[in-house]
Design a protein around this motif. Sequence first.
Motif, PDB file in Angstrom:
ATOM      1  N   ASP A  56      10.895   3.748   0.169  1.00  0.00           N
ATOM      2  CA  ASP A  56      11.644   4.645   1.060  1.00  0.00           C
ATOM      3  C   ASP A  56      13.068   4.893   0.571  1.00  0.00           C
ATOM      4  O   ASP A  56      13.699   5.871   0.968  1.00  0.00           O
ATOM      5  N   SER A  57      13.580   4.027  -0.303  1.00  0.00           N
ATOM      6  CA  SER A  57      14.918   4.238  -0.862  1.00  0.00           C
ATOM      7  C   SER A  57      14.896   4.462  -2.365  1.00  0.00           C
ATOM      8  O   SER A  57      15.896   4.886  -2.948  1.00  0.00           O
ATOM      9  N   LEU A  58      13.749   4.171  -3.009  1.00  0.00           N
ATOM     10  CA  LEU A  58      13.583   4.293  -4.463  1.00  0.00           C
ATOM     11  C   LEU A  58      14.594   3.426  -5.208  1.00  0.00           C
ATOM     12  O   LEU A  58      15.113   3.796  -6.261  1.00  0.00           O
ATOM     13  N   ARG A  59      14.850   2.246  -4.656  1.00  0.00           N
ATOM     14  CA  ARG A  59      15.786   1.313  -5.275  1.00  0.00           C
ATOM     15  C   ARG A  59      15.235  -0.108  -5.202  1.00  0.00           C
ATOM     16  O   ARG A  59      14.475  -0.450  -4.315  1.00  0.00           O
ATOM     17  N   TRP A  60      15.691  -0.937  -6.152  1.00  0.00           N
ATOM     18  CA  TRP A  60      15.365  -2.357  -6.128  1.00  0.00           C
ATOM     19  C   TRP A  60      16.293  -3.070  -5.159  1.00  0.00           C
ATOM     20  O   TRP A  60      17.487  -2.777  -5.093  1.00  0.00           O
ATOM     21  N   GLU A  61      15.737  -4.028  -4.414  1.00  0.00           N
ATOM     22  CA  GLU A  61      16.503  -4.827  -3.468  1.00  0.00           C
ATOM     23  C   GLU A  61      16.237  -6.300  -3.731  1.00  0.00           C
ATOM     24  O   GLU A  61      15.087  -6.687  -3.939  1.00  0.00           O
ATOM     25  N   VAL A 102       0.806  -1.223   0.000  1.00  0.00           N
ATOM     26  CA  VAL A 102       0.000   0.000   0.000  1.00  0.00           C
ATOM     27  C   VAL A 102       0.838   1.272   0.000  1.00  0.00           C
ATOM     28  O   VAL A 102       0.310   2.361  -0.213  1.00  0.00           O
ATOM     29  N   LEU A 103       2.149   1.154   0.213  1.00  0.00           N
ATOM     30  CA  LEU A 103       3.020   2.323   0.213  1.00  0.00           C
ATOM     31  C   LEU A 103       3.646   2.571  -1.152  1.00  0.00           C
ATOM     32  O   LEU A 103       4.406   3.531  -1.319  1.00  0.00           O
ATOM     33  N   GLY A 104       3.343   1.707  -2.106  1.00  0.00           N
ATOM     34  CA  GLY A 104       3.944   1.830  -3.430  1.00  0.00           C
ATOM     35  C   GLY A 104       5.145   0.939  -3.621  1.00  0.00           C
ATOM     36  O   GLY A 104       5.859   1.060  -4.618  1.00  0.00           O
ATOM     37  N   GLY A 105       5.379   0.043  -2.680  1.00  0.00           N
ATOM     38  CA  GLY A 105       6.432  -0.950  -2.849  1.00  0.00           C
ATOM     39  C   GLY A 105       6.000  -1.990  -3.876  1.00  0.00           C
ATOM     40  O   GLY A 105       4.821  -2.311  -3.984  1.00  0.00           O
ATOM     41  N   VAL A 106       6.960  -2.516  -4.623  1.00  0.00           N
ATOM     42  CA  VAL A 106       6.658  -3.434  -5.725  1.00  0.00           C
ATOM     43  C   VAL A 106       7.497  -4.702  -5.586  1.00  0.00           C
ATOM     44  O   VAL A 106       8.721  -4.633  -5.450  1.00  0.00           O
ATOM     45  N   PHE A 107       6.830  -5.850  -5.613  1.00  0.00           N
ATOM     46  CA  PHE A 107       7.517  -7.137  -5.654  1.00  0.00           C
ATOM     47  C   PHE A 107       7.486  -7.641  -7.090  1.00  0.00           C
ATOM     48  O   PHE A 107       6.430  -7.673  -7.722  1.00  0.00           O
ATOM     49  N   PRO A 139       5.720  14.224   5.097  1.00  0.00           N
ATOM     50  CA  PRO A 139       6.793  14.176   4.105  1.00  0.00           C
ATOM     51  C   PRO A 139       6.918  12.771   3.484  1.00  0.00           C
ATOM     52  O   PRO A 139       6.533  11.799   4.111  1.00  0.00           O
ATOM     53  N   PRO A 140       7.447  12.701   2.261  1.00  0.00           N
ATOM     54  CA  PRO A 140       7.505  11.410   1.557  1.00  0.00           C
ATOM     55  C   PRO A 140       8.401  10.409   2.272  1.00  0.00           C
ATOM     56  O   PRO A 140       9.270  10.773   3.075  1.00  0.00           O
ATOM     57  N   LEU A 141       8.180   9.155   1.958  1.00  0.00           N
ATOM     58  CA  LEU A 141       8.879   8.074   2.642  1.00  0.00           C
ATOM     59  C   LEU A 141      10.396   8.165   2.567  1.00  0.00           C
ATOM     60  O   LEU A 141      11.094   7.760   3.493  1.00  0.00           O
TER      61      LEU A 141
END
Length: 239
Positions: free
Chosen positions: A141-146, A111-116, A193-195
């Motif tokens: 929160d980091s705008l990066r793929w992990e 729901v936060l915009g995280g994508v699997f 403020p944004p994540l």
Amino acid sequence: MRELNQLIDVEEPAWPELRETLGGGSVPVEVLPADTDVARTSLLQLQVTARSYLGAVVLHCGGLVVDNGWVRVFGSPLEGAVPSLAQVNQFPGAFDSAWQPDAGLVVAHDVLGGVFALNGGAPARAGRPGAPGEIVYFAPDSLRWEALGAGHSAWLAWLVSGALAEFYTDLRWTGWQDEVRALKSDQGLSLFPPLWSAEARQDISATSRRAVPMAELLGVARDSCREFDGADPGLLGAV
């Protein structure tokens, strides 16, 4: 190309095992009803069998609503219920043997915009970490793929194991369940403020939150990635 009956009529289909896994987890999971036509069309396009967890989800589920709706796993839903795996990944309208997802397959959103996403055959070429067939996570929160170090079946078991509480420990606040349950199936939560800001990292509970279309949330994340890092994270899901 394998015909549809070759994908469905298999020995040891994964659905009974997966159903047991979903029911035995420590977090609530709602299994949405599937649309048979959507399921069969999607399975044919993916060319995976019902022996896999991915095939089982596509064939038997309209989607999975995990942990009060915090994570939404895509399947083959009835019209108007939730986005389908086919919609999210922009499957062609008719079977196309030459079609492949650009970098991999988006399998769930939070729901936060995280994508699997499930990595494709050449993740490094697509600018993503991890190995082919590994689940990766685009962190809002980091705008990066992990890289998550697990394939699709292990990831599904992890989702319902109770591990989400630790995974999201810095991204949840008191009362998040009520806010998430109130969302529509095509909405997420936009924070200010944004994540990715220092203020949000310091105290997530002090942020203001509002429901927005998931498409807007993902679009802002992709634009922010391009602006800050000069890199495009790729398709985050068409919803």
